[in-house]
Design a protein around this motif. Structure first.
Motif, PDB file in Angstrom:
ATOM      1  N   SER A 275      -1.554 -12.339  -5.653  1.00 19.47           N
ATOM      2  CA  SER A 275      -0.792 -11.204  -6.180  1.00 19.47           C
ATOM      3  C   SER A 275      -0.930 -10.013  -5.247  1.00 19.47           C
ATOM      4  O   SER A 275      -1.915  -9.887  -4.516  1.00 19.47           O
ATOM      5  CB  SER A 275      -1.290 -10.813  -7.577  1.00 19.47           C
ATOM      6  OG  SER A 275      -2.515 -10.102  -7.495  1.00 19.47           O
ATOM      7  N   TRP A 276       0.068  -9.145  -5.291  1.00 21.43           N
ATOM      8  CA  TRP A 276       0.021  -7.925  -4.488  1.00 21.43           C
ATOM      9  C   TRP A 276      -1.132  -7.035  -4.933  1.00 21.43           C
ATOM     10  O   TRP A 276      -1.786  -6.399  -4.111  1.00 21.43           O
ATOM     11  CB  TRP A 276       1.338  -7.168  -4.583  1.00 21.43           C
ATOM     12  CG  TRP A 276       2.328  -7.629  -3.566  1.00 21.43           C
ATOM     13  CD1 TRP A 276       3.479  -8.318  -3.798  1.00 21.43           C
ATOM     14  CD2 TRP A 276       2.241  -7.449  -2.150  1.00 21.43           C
ATOM     15  NE1 TRP A 276       4.119  -8.582  -2.613  1.00 21.43           N
ATOM     16  CE2 TRP A 276       3.381  -8.060  -1.584  1.00 21.43           C
ATOM     17  CE3 TRP A 276       1.323  -6.855  -1.303  1.00 21.43           C
ATOM     18  CZ2 TRP A 276       3.619  -8.068  -0.214  1.00 21.43           C
ATOM     19  CZ3 TRP A 276       1.562  -6.872   0.060  1.00 21.43           C
ATOM     20  CH2 TRP A 276       2.693  -7.466   0.589  1.00 21.43           C
ATOM     21  N   THR A 277      -1.371  -6.968  -6.231  1.00 22.05           N
ATOM     22  CA  THR A 277      -2.451  -6.101  -6.726  1.00 22.05           C
ATOM     23  C   THR A 277      -3.779  -6.527  -6.124  1.00 22.05           C
ATOM     24  O   THR A 277      -4.531  -5.693  -5.612  1.00 22.05           O
ATOM     25  CB  THR A 277      -2.505  -6.138  -8.265  1.00 22.05           C
ATOM     26  OG1 THR A 277      -1.268  -5.660  -8.774  1.00 22.05           O
ATOM     27  CG2 THR A 277      -3.624  -5.273  -8.797  1.00 22.05           C
TER      28      THR A 277
ATOM     29  N   LEU B 287      -3.787  -5.753  -2.306  1.00 21.06           N
ATOM     30  CA  LEU B 287      -3.892  -4.323  -2.006  1.00 21.06           C
ATOM     31  C   LEU B 287      -5.269  -3.771  -2.361  1.00 21.06           C
ATOM     32  O   LEU B 287      -5.812  -2.918  -1.651  1.00 21.06           O
ATOM     33  CB  LEU B 287      -2.789  -3.555  -2.734  1.00 21.06           C
ATOM     34  CG  LEU B 287      -1.370  -3.851  -2.247  1.00 21.06           C
ATOM     35  CD1 LEU B 287      -0.337  -3.267  -3.209  1.00 21.06           C
ATOM     36  CD2 LEU B 287      -1.155  -3.330  -0.841  1.00 21.06           C
TER      37      LEU B 287
ATOM     38  N   LEU C  95       3.740 -11.032   0.971  1.00 23.18           N
ATOM     39  CA  LEU C  95       2.389 -11.243   0.473  1.00 23.18           C
ATOM     40  C   LEU C  95       1.621 -12.099   1.474  1.00 23.18           C
ATOM     41  O   LEU C  95       2.098 -13.161   1.876  1.00 23.18           O
ATOM     42  CB  LEU C  95       2.446 -11.930  -0.893  1.00 23.18           C
ATOM     43  CG  LEU C  95       1.142 -12.072  -1.663  1.00 23.18           C
ATOM     44  CD1 LEU C  95       0.577 -10.699  -2.018  1.00 23.18           C
ATOM     45  CD2 LEU C  95       1.368 -12.876  -2.934  1.00 23.18           C
TER      46      LEU C  95
ATOM     47  N   GLU D  68       0.111  -1.751  -8.943  1.00 28.41           N
ATOM     48  CA  GLU D  68       0.568  -2.054  -7.581  1.00 28.41           C
ATOM     49  C   GLU D  68       1.204  -0.823  -6.950  1.00 28.41           C
ATOM     50  O   GLU D  68       0.961  -0.513  -5.776  1.00 28.41           O
ATOM     51  CB  GLU D  68       1.563  -3.220  -7.584  1.00 28.41           C
ATOM     52  CG  GLU D  68       2.018  -3.592  -6.195  1.00 28.41           C
ATOM     53  CD  GLU D  68       3.064  -4.688  -6.167  1.00 28.41           C
ATOM     54  OE1 GLU D  68       3.870  -4.692  -5.216  1.00 28.41           O
ATOM     55  OE2 GLU D  68       3.085  -5.534  -7.080  1.00 28.41           O
TER      56      GLU D  68
ATOM     57  N   PRO E 203       7.491  -3.247  -9.066  1.00 25.78           N
ATOM     58  CA  PRO E 203       6.075  -3.620  -9.133  1.00 25.78           C
ATOM     59  C   PRO E 203       5.389  -2.954 -10.327  1.00 25.78           C
ATOM     60  O   PRO E 203       5.889  -1.965 -10.878  1.00 25.78           O
ATOM     61  CB  PRO E 203       5.508  -3.113  -7.812  1.00 25.78           C
ATOM     62  CG  PRO E 203       6.484  -2.145  -7.283  1.00 25.78           C
ATOM     63  CD  PRO E 203       7.804  -2.435  -7.914  1.00 25.78           C
TER      64      PRO E 203
ATOM     65  N   GLU F 277      -3.009 -15.165  -0.698  1.00 26.31           N
ATOM     66  CA  GLU F 277      -3.125 -14.184  -1.783  1.00 26.31           C
ATOM     67  C   GLU F 277      -2.256 -14.605  -2.956  1.00 26.31           C
ATOM     68  O   GLU F 277      -1.161 -15.140  -2.763  1.00 26.31           O
ATOM     69  CB  GLU F 277      -2.707 -12.785  -1.304  1.00 26.31           C
ATOM     70  CG  GLU F 277      -3.614 -12.212  -0.253  1.00 26.31           C
ATOM     71  CD  GLU F 277      -5.007 -11.895  -0.756  1.00 26.31           C
ATOM     72  OE1 GLU F 277      -5.218 -11.809  -1.986  1.00 26.31           O
ATOM     73  OE2 GLU F 277      -5.893 -11.718   0.086  1.00 26.31           O
TER      74      GLU F 277
ATOM     75  N   ARG G 278      -0.073   1.073  -3.561  1.00 23.56           N
ATOM     76  CA  ARG G 278       0.826   1.325  -2.426  1.00 23.56           C
ATOM     77  C   ARG G 278       0.840   2.814  -2.072  1.00 23.56           C
ATOM     78  O   ARG G 278       0.855   3.180  -0.895  1.00 23.56           O
ATOM     79  CB  ARG G 278       2.232   0.827  -2.740  1.00 23.56           C
ATOM     80  CG  ARG G 278       2.333  -0.691  -2.739  1.00 23.56           C
ATOM     81  CD  ARG G 278       3.741  -1.164  -3.104  1.00 23.56           C
ATOM     82  NE  ARG G 278       3.829  -2.599  -3.094  1.00 23.56           N
ATOM     83  CZ  ARG G 278       4.020  -3.347  -2.000  1.00 23.56           C
ATOM     84  NH1 ARG G 278       4.169  -2.760  -0.828  1.00 23.56           N
ATOM     85  NH2 ARG G 278       4.082  -4.650  -2.079  1.00 23.56           N
TER      86      ARG G 278
END
Length: 147
Positions: A97-99, A102, A91, A73, A69, A95, A77
């Motif tokens: 993106s993970w960014t 999160l 995910l 990210e 990542p 959404e 985390r």
């Protein structure tokens, strides 16, 4: 020769190579640090808004390397783990993106910690014609609870 051109303010010469100081030592820039170290630094920022700003500062902060990542990210985390938050393995639906997911979850958690200012069995909230939020409500009195 373009490789002999002086470096720009950001430490990169017009040819794209890293600058060298006059004494011959290479100048190390923050974005040149290993992604794990960048993530540790970003994780120490005060809140999610600061991490979001850092993410927008440089594309290198939100660029993943291989299957790892991005530093942002990773930082998010680390921040979530420090608060005991559980991060889903996939995910969340909707959404992109993970960014973003999160960042949103940290923002949500920040407001979820707000103190309760009133409690009862029922409450109503409404906005009056001047745009003011008004509330009313009630609950059982101590005598009703004792029964």
């Amino acid at each position: 020769n373009m490789g002999d051109s002086p470096p720009t303010e950001d430490g990169v010469s017009p040819s794209g190579s890293k600058s060298r100081r006059l004494d011959g030592e290479a100048r190390l820039r923050f974005v040149d640090l290993p992604p794990d170290l960048v993530a540790l630094v970003l994780a120490r920022l005060e809140d999610a808004r600061d991490v979001s700003c850092a993410d927008r500062v440089s594309t290198s902060f939100h660029r993943a390397v291989g299957t790892d990542p991005s530093p942002v990210e990773r930082a998010l985390r680390l921040r979530a783990a420090a608060t005991g938050a559980v991060i889903p393995s996939c995910l969340p639906e909707g959404e992109r993106s993970w960014t973003q997911a999160l960042l949103w979850e940290e923002h949500r958690r920040m407001f979820a910690r707000q103190r309760v200012i009133s409690a009862g069995l029922w409450h109503c909230a409404f906005v009056d014609w001047k745009g003011r939020l008004l509330t009313c409500g009630g609950g059982l009195d101590d005598d009703a609870l004792a029964r």
